[in-house]
Design an enzyme around this catalytic site. Sequence first.
Site, PDB file in Angstrom:
ATOM      1  N   LYS A 188     -38.988  13.572 -13.180  1.00  0.00           N
ATOM      2  CA  LYS A 188     -37.806  12.767 -13.517  1.00  0.00           C
ATOM      3  C   LYS A 188     -37.676  11.661 -12.462  1.00  0.00           C
ATOM      4  CE  LYS A 188     -33.419  11.564 -13.536  1.00  0.00           C
ATOM      5  NZ  LYS A 188     -33.515  10.219 -12.951  1.00  0.00           N
ATOM      6  N   GLY A 241     -34.319  12.792  -2.316  1.00  0.00           N
ATOM      7  CA  GLY A 241     -33.149  11.984  -2.650  1.00  0.00           C
ATOM      8  C   GLY A 241     -32.013  12.288  -1.700  1.00  0.00           C
ATOM      9  N   SER A 242     -30.809  12.086  -2.188  1.00  0.00           N
ATOM     10  CA  SER A 242     -29.647  12.204  -1.300  1.00  0.00           C
ATOM     11  C   SER A 242     -29.207  13.656  -1.131  1.00  0.00           C
ATOM     12  CB  SER A 242     -28.493  11.393  -1.886  1.00  0.00           C
ATOM     13  OG  SER A 242     -28.087  11.983  -3.108  1.00  0.00           O
ATOM     14  N   THR A 245     -27.057  15.083  -4.085  1.00  0.00           N
ATOM     15  CA  THR A 245     -27.812  15.579  -5.245  1.00  0.00           C
ATOM     16  C   THR A 245     -28.543  16.878  -4.881  1.00  0.00           C
ATOM     17  OG1 THR A 245     -28.095  13.300  -5.981  1.00  0.00           O
ATOM     18  CG2 THR A 245     -29.483  14.943  -7.025  1.00  0.00           C
ATOM     19  N   GLY A 246     -29.084  16.919  -3.674  1.00  0.00           N
ATOM     20  CA  GLY A 246     -29.777  18.135  -3.240  1.00  0.00           C
ATOM     21  C   GLY A 246     -28.868  19.358  -3.316  1.00  0.00           C
ATOM     22  N   CYS A 299     -36.455   6.677   4.151  1.00  0.00           N
ATOM     23  CA  CYS A 299     -35.746   7.892   4.569  1.00  0.00           C
ATOM     24  C   CYS A 299     -35.821   8.097   6.077  1.00  0.00           C
ATOM     25  CB  CYS A 299     -36.286   9.102   3.836  1.00  0.00           C
ATOM     26  SG  CYS A 299     -38.051   9.349   4.057  1.00  0.00           S
ATOM     27  N   GLU A 398     -25.731   8.253   6.537  1.00  0.00           N
ATOM     28  CA  GLU A 398     -26.868   7.415   6.164  1.00  0.00           C
ATOM     29  C   GLU A 398     -26.374   6.249   5.304  1.00  0.00           C
ATOM     30  OE1 GLU A 398     -29.558   8.921   3.119  1.00  0.00           O
ATOM     31  OE2 GLU A 398     -31.221   8.334   4.393  1.00  0.00           O
TER      32      GLU A 398
HETATM   33  P1  NAD Z   1     -30.141  10.212  -5.383  1.00  0.00           P
HETATM   34  O1  NAD Z   1     -29.905  11.600  -4.895  1.00  0.00           O
HETATM   35  O2  NAD Z   1     -28.981   9.440  -5.872  1.00  0.00           O
HETATM   36  O3  NAD Z   1     -31.164  10.234  -6.581  1.00  0.00           O
HETATM   37  C1  NAD Z   1     -32.427  10.856  -6.459  1.00  0.00           C
HETATM   38  C2  NAD Z   1     -32.849  11.380  -7.804  1.00  0.00           C
HETATM   39  O4  NAD Z   1     -31.934  12.406  -8.193  1.00  0.00           O
HETATM   40  C3  NAD Z   1     -32.826  10.334  -8.920  1.00  0.00           C
HETATM   41  O5  NAD Z   1     -33.938  10.548  -9.752  1.00  0.00           O
HETATM   42  C4  NAD Z   1     -31.549  10.652  -9.645  1.00  0.00           C
HETATM   43  O6  NAD Z   1     -31.564  10.272 -10.989  1.00  0.00           O
HETATM   44  C5  NAD Z   1     -31.495  12.160  -9.512  1.00  0.00           C
HETATM   45  N1  NAD Z   1     -30.155  12.727  -9.687  1.00  0.00           N
HETATM   46  C6  NAD Z   1     -28.959  12.144  -9.424  1.00  0.00           C
HETATM   47  N2  NAD Z   1     -27.955  12.977  -9.752  1.00  0.00           N
HETATM   48  C7  NAD Z   1     -28.520  14.113 -10.221  1.00  0.00           C
HETATM   49  C8  NAD Z   1     -28.009  15.343 -10.718  1.00  0.00           C
HETATM   50  N3  NAD Z   1     -26.705  15.578 -10.820  1.00  0.00           N
HETATM   51  N4  NAD Z   1     -28.897  16.292 -11.091  1.00  0.00           N
HETATM   52  C9  NAD Z   1     -30.219  16.094 -10.997  1.00  0.00           C
HETATM   53  N5  NAD Z   1     -30.763  14.932 -10.564  1.00  0.00           N
HETATM   54  C10 NAD Z   1     -29.925  13.964 -10.179  1.00  0.00           C
HETATM   55  O7  NAD Z   1     -30.916   9.461  -4.236  1.00  0.00           O
HETATM   56  P2  NAD Z   1     -31.443   7.960  -4.262  1.00  0.00           P
HETATM   57  O8  NAD Z   1     -30.258   7.092  -4.005  1.00  0.00           O
HETATM   58  O9  NAD Z   1     -32.288   7.700  -5.449  1.00  0.00           O
HETATM   59  O10 NAD Z   1     -32.426   7.973  -3.023  1.00  0.00           O
HETATM   60  C11 NAD Z   1     -32.028   7.710  -1.743  1.00  0.00           C
HETATM   61  C12 NAD Z   1     -31.962   8.978  -0.934  1.00  0.00           C
HETATM   62  O11 NAD Z   1     -33.241   9.598  -0.881  1.00  0.00           O
HETATM   63  C13 NAD Z   1     -31.602   8.711   0.497  1.00  0.00           C
HETATM   64  O12 NAD Z   1     -30.683   9.672   0.936  1.00  0.00           O
HETATM   65  C14 NAD Z   1     -32.919   8.878   1.233  1.00  0.00           C
HETATM   66  O13 NAD Z   1     -32.836   9.170   2.582  1.00  0.00           O
HETATM   67  C15 NAD Z   1     -33.541   9.966   0.464  1.00  0.00           C
HETATM   68  N6  NAD Z   1     -34.996   9.990   0.697  1.00  0.00           N
HETATM   69  C16 NAD Z   1     -35.530  11.026   1.427  1.00  0.00           C
HETATM   70  C17 NAD Z   1     -36.899  11.065   1.697  1.00  0.00           C
HETATM   71  C18 NAD Z   1     -37.518  12.205   2.478  1.00  0.00           C
HETATM   72  O14 NAD Z   1     -38.730  12.357   2.438  1.00  0.00           O
HETATM   73  N7  NAD Z   1     -36.761  12.998   3.186  1.00  0.00           N
HETATM   74  C19 NAD Z   1     -37.717  10.052   1.213  1.00  0.00           C
HETATM   75  C20 NAD Z   1     -37.138   9.006   0.494  1.00  0.00           C
HETATM   76  C21 NAD Z   1     -35.769   9.008   0.233  1.00  0.00           C
END
Ligand code: NAD
Length: 494
Positions: A188, A241-242, A245-246, A299, A398
Amino acid sequence: MDQGKIDILRARPVPAFSHLIEGQHVAASDGATLDVVSPIDGQVLTTVARGTAADMDTAIASARAAFEDRRWAGQPPAARKKVLMKWADLIEANALELAVLGVRDNGTEIGMALKAEPGSAAATIRYYAEALDKIYGEIAPTAGDILGLIHKEPVGVVGAIVPWNFPMMIGAWKLGPALAMGNSVVLKPAETASLTLLRLAELALEAGLPPGVLNVVTGEGAVVGQALGLSMDVDVLVFTGSGATGRRLMEYAARSNMKRVYLELGGKSPNIVFADAPDLAEAAKVSAAGIFRNAGQVCVAGSRLLVEAAIHDEFVAEVAKAAQAMRVGDPLQVDTQIGAVNSDVQLAQNLRFVDTAQAEGGQVVIGGHRILAETGGYYMAPTIVTGVTPDATLAQNEVFGPVLAVTPFATDDEAVRIANATVYGLAGAVWTSTLGRAHRMIRDVRTGVMHVNTYGGADGTVPLGGVGQSGNGSDKSLHAIDKYINLKTAWIKL
Ligand code: NAD
């Protein structure tokens, strides 16, 4: 890089994209689409399918069927390796096209995109392809009348959810080891960076990956991402991701089948500069790149600059000079060093952080505002804020944008205390000529990666993963493989 070729590719119309399920392009079950807005100029580039929960269920069912009939896991390792190697070759052969498409979608400067996206995706796929027939099970040292075998089995169906920064690179970090180990995957992508991952999946089919083994479903996280997280038929969920969401994904797992959840989350990484750094001018240049490249949407970005008080003013001035020398603008110009912010939403959030920092007593040294608004694109001047106290909003959260928070420190202990005073633990750096100090900082600063006298840069041989609320588990290196296998014991009476 050839500007002429890039200009030809950027002028190409982008077709509408749909899901890729069971090897077929499939529209959303209700026909809905999402506009893809290019951050370069704010114009609609194309559309992707706005998936429904039913679409996600179809993709998961396809992946499950592909796993159960062993059309991929059942192939000899040498055959799987051949397919993955061919896939890497195809990614490389199409590198410029993929990179330009990705930049039009997410705004990363082309120089970095070319290297970090198709370049690193191909290298990652190849790395795990090469590894897959070198991973053995074990024989346990049991008593003589018993044979204890430890098999390494694929887990089954892997759900992978990735963000909009470096989608191909981060996508490949999941797809490489998951597919190498014989799993099926439902991917996804992020709403604002789906296109290149759909192309990558098409290339996988062309390379010979059987249909259904890799399905891609686009759309909103709260709809299709949630359906993936709540599925009873997904065995492992891997996510970048964030933190917000995690956290939801862990809840989804708890509410459904308790699937394993691996999280790569955000950071607020401390870049610690001592007066005895070997080359302060170099440290300033690398520190500026360490926060401002890709408009801070990295990140591991060194977003907190902790500077020894004795050199604070002089060093901040050097970083500001280096930042102002970086060319911000059209990410498809080969000399651009800082591209676009990914979306208008992200730009507005970045600017709010600057306002809050000022309200809390921070001083904006450079930047702090939108630029190039006349292009319609989303660009922000590299921004440095000094006087950020360790408990300030800008020190604790962040931004994921081109905003550097600067905090002075007086002693090594204070540097460590400030460095560790957030919920995150992703990356960090120390600049010093003192060997013992460098090692103490590596030991005491709680992160997944520490840089010494450099910032950023790594390759596929080393793991990347955070501690604290920066996540669990690691991407990259052979260690990542553990996420995609189950250990199964066979206890045999002789
Ligand atoms: P995000 O959490 O908003 O989105 C990430 C993904 O999660 C997207 O595909 C989004 O559609 C999906 N998502 C959103 N809500 C969801 C839900 N309720 N259920 C399931 N999936 C859902 O993050 P973003 O804004 O796309 O990315 C930026 C974040 O990613 C920053 O916090 C950044 O630090 C982090 N990041 C971490 C690393 C790492 O390796 N640690 C690498 C790159 C980015």
